[in-house]
Design a protein around this motif. Structure first.
Motif, PDB file in Angstrom:
ATOM      1  N   ILE A  29       0.850  -1.236   0.094  1.00  0.00           N
ATOM      2  CA  ILE A  29      -0.003   0.029  -0.044  1.00  0.00           C
ATOM      3  C   ILE A  29       0.986   1.382  -0.130  1.00  0.00           C
ATOM      4  O   ILE A  29       0.543   2.334  -0.747  1.00  0.00           O
ATOM      5  CB  ILE A  29      -1.018  -0.137   1.246  1.00  0.00           C
ATOM      6  N   LYS A  30       2.133   1.232   0.692  1.00  0.00           N
ATOM      7  CA  LYS A  30       2.876   2.451   0.818  1.00  0.00           C
ATOM      8  C   LYS A  30       3.410   2.662  -0.517  1.00  0.00           C
ATOM      9  O   LYS A  30       3.481   3.779  -0.915  1.00  0.00           O
ATOM     10  CB  LYS A  30       4.009   2.115   1.871  1.00  0.00           C
ATOM     11  N   LEU A  31       4.044   1.594  -1.122  1.00  0.00           N
ATOM     12  CA  LEU A  31       4.688   1.777  -2.536  1.00  0.00           C
ATOM     13  C   LEU A  31       3.452   2.212  -3.474  1.00  0.00           C
ATOM     14  O   LEU A  31       3.787   3.055  -4.351  1.00  0.00           O
ATOM     15  CB  LEU A  31       5.095   0.311  -2.946  1.00  0.00           C
ATOM     16  N   LEU A  32       2.286   1.776  -3.437  1.00  0.00           N
ATOM     17  CA  LEU A  32       1.406   2.148  -4.697  1.00  0.00           C
ATOM     18  C   LEU A  32       0.958   3.626  -4.196  1.00  0.00           C
ATOM     19  O   LEU A  32       0.813   4.292  -5.284  1.00  0.00           O
ATOM     20  CB  LEU A  32       0.048   1.159  -4.186  1.00  0.00           C
ATOM     21  N   PHE A  33       0.805   3.949  -2.923  1.00  0.00           N
ATOM     22  CA  PHE A  33       0.718   5.332  -2.595  1.00  0.00           C
ATOM     23  C   PHE A  33       1.474   6.359  -3.318  1.00  0.00           C
ATOM     24  O   PHE A  33       1.362   7.202  -3.466  1.00  0.00           O
ATOM     25  CB  PHE A  33       0.270   5.596  -1.307  1.00  0.00           C
ATOM     26  N   THR A  34       2.802   5.849  -3.064  1.00  0.00           N
ATOM     27  CA  THR A  34       3.951   6.585  -3.335  1.00  0.00           C
ATOM     28  C   THR A  34       3.941   6.721  -4.903  1.00  0.00           C
ATOM     29  O   THR A  34       4.346   7.705  -5.485  1.00  0.00           O
ATOM     30  CB  THR A  34       5.470   5.931  -2.931  1.00  0.00           C
ATOM     31  N   ALA A  35       3.586   5.614  -5.550  1.00  0.00           N
ATOM     32  CA  ALA A  35       3.547   5.677  -7.009  1.00  0.00           C
ATOM     33  C   ALA A  35       2.725   6.703  -7.462  1.00  0.00           C
ATOM     34  O   ALA A  35       2.619   7.205  -8.623  1.00  0.00           O
ATOM     35  CB  ALA A  35       3.295   4.209  -7.687  1.00  0.00           C
ATOM     36  N   LEU A  36       1.716   6.743  -6.808  1.00  0.00           N
ATOM     37  CA  LEU A  36       0.212   7.795  -7.203  1.00  0.00           C
ATOM     38  C   LEU A  36       0.239   9.008  -6.557  1.00  0.00           C
ATOM     39  O   LEU A  36      -0.110   9.677  -6.779  1.00  0.00           O
ATOM     40  CB  LEU A  36      -0.933   7.084  -6.586  1.00  0.00           C
ATOM     41  N   ASP A  37       1.607   9.344  -5.849  1.00  0.00           N
ATOM     42  CA  ASP A  37       1.964  10.505  -5.298  1.00  0.00           C
ATOM     43  C   ASP A  37       0.800  10.817  -4.163  1.00  0.00           C
ATOM     44  O   ASP A  37       0.462  12.050  -4.056  1.00  0.00           O
ATOM     45  CB  ASP A  37       2.069  11.464  -6.455  1.00  0.00           C
ATOM     46  N   ILE A  38       0.505  10.084  -3.579  1.00  0.00           N
ATOM     47  CA  ILE A  38      -0.321  10.161  -2.338  1.00  0.00           C
ATOM     48  C   ILE A  38       0.684  10.251  -1.259  1.00  0.00           C
ATOM     49  O   ILE A  38       1.119   9.087  -0.784  1.00  0.00           O
ATOM     50  CB  ILE A  38      -1.550   8.932  -2.296  1.00  0.00           C
ATOM     51  N   SER A  39       0.829  11.363  -0.486  1.00  0.00           N
ATOM     52  CA  SER A  39       1.880  11.337   0.603  1.00  0.00           C
ATOM     53  C   SER A  39       1.079  11.393   1.962  1.00  0.00           C
ATOM     54  O   SER A  39       0.134  12.112   2.066  1.00  0.00           O
ATOM     55  CB  SER A  39       2.580  12.539   0.306  1.00  0.00           C
ATOM     56  N   LEU A  40       1.738  10.506   2.773  1.00  0.00           N
ATOM     57  CA  LEU A  40       0.882  10.473   4.134  1.00  0.00           C
ATOM     58  C   LEU A  40       2.061  10.603   5.288  1.00  0.00           C
ATOM     59  O   LEU A  40       3.213   9.886   4.935  1.00  0.00           O
ATOM     60  CB  LEU A  40       0.054   9.359   4.452  1.00  0.00           C
ATOM     61  N   THR A  41       1.780  11.138   6.287  1.00  0.00           N
ATOM     62  CA  THR A  41       2.621  11.092   7.576  1.00  0.00           C
ATOM     63  C   THR A  41       2.815   9.442   7.910  1.00  0.00           C
ATOM     64  O   THR A  41       1.448   8.919   7.503  1.00  0.00           O
ATOM     65  CB  THR A  41       2.353  12.081   8.462  1.00  0.00           C
ATOM     66  N   ALA A  42       3.356   9.035   8.927  1.00  0.00           N
ATOM     67  CA  ALA A  42       3.670   7.776   9.339  1.00  0.00           C
ATOM     68  C   ALA A  42       2.594   7.855  10.501  1.00  0.00           C
ATOM     69  O   ALA A  42       1.776   6.498  10.266  1.00  0.00           O
ATOM     70  CB  ALA A  42       4.848   7.488  10.102  1.00  0.00           C
ATOM     71  N   VAL A  43       1.920   8.714  11.166  1.00  0.00           N
ATOM     72  CA  VAL A  43       0.970   8.638  11.831  1.00  0.00           C
ATOM     73  C   VAL A  43      -0.512   8.407  11.231  1.00  0.00           C
ATOM     74  O   VAL A  43      -1.211   7.778  11.491  1.00  0.00           O
ATOM     75  CB  VAL A  43       0.921  10.085  12.874  1.00  0.00           C
ATOM     76  N   ASP A  44      -0.600   9.184  10.006  1.00  0.00           N
ATOM     77  CA  ASP A  44      -1.670   9.198   9.190  1.00  0.00           C
ATOM     78  C   ASP A  44      -1.585   7.815   8.541  1.00  0.00           C
ATOM     79  O   ASP A  44      -2.801   7.135   8.668  1.00  0.00           O
ATOM     80  CB  ASP A  44      -1.630  10.185   7.922  1.00  0.00           C
TER      81      ASP A  44
END
Length: 103
Positions: A29-44
């Motif tokens: 999920i982290k990798l997919l979000f990074t590929a889609l330029d969806i940035s989240l903090t670790a807490v989020d």
């Protein structure tokens, strides 16, 4: 009624595999979000992983189908079509319980 008895050692191994799968799913999920330029903090991200289902909006069906194929084995991530929402809006979803009907 029949009962299946599984050796506790196998149950431990299954539990360990389940934990590994959960960790790998989070990384996917982290990798997919990074590929889609969806940035989240670790807490989020930790809050997001507590959701039953993570719904991500996309503007058209073709995009939803393509992204759902990438997320095929992630049971808590779904891309949904909603033209009224901004692209890649994250929303909390819930799983509906399936009820077996007597035939």
């Amino acid at each position: 009624m029949s009962k299946v008895i599984i050796d506790p050692e196998y149950l431990k191994q299954l539990a360990a595999l389940d934990a590994d799968i959960r960790a790998l799913n989070a990384e996917k999920i982290k990798l997919l979000f990074t590929a889609l330029d969806i940035s989240l903090t670790a807490v989020d991200f930790e809050k997001l992983m507590a959701w039953e289902i993570i719904l991500v909006t996309v503007p058209d069906r073709q995009m939803a189908v393509q992204l759902n194929k990438l997320a095929a084995y992630l049971p808590n991530l779904k891309f949904t079509v909603d033209e009224t929402q901004p692209i890649f809006k994250l929303m909390q979803g819930s799983k509906t319980r399936r009820v077996w009907k007597e035939r």
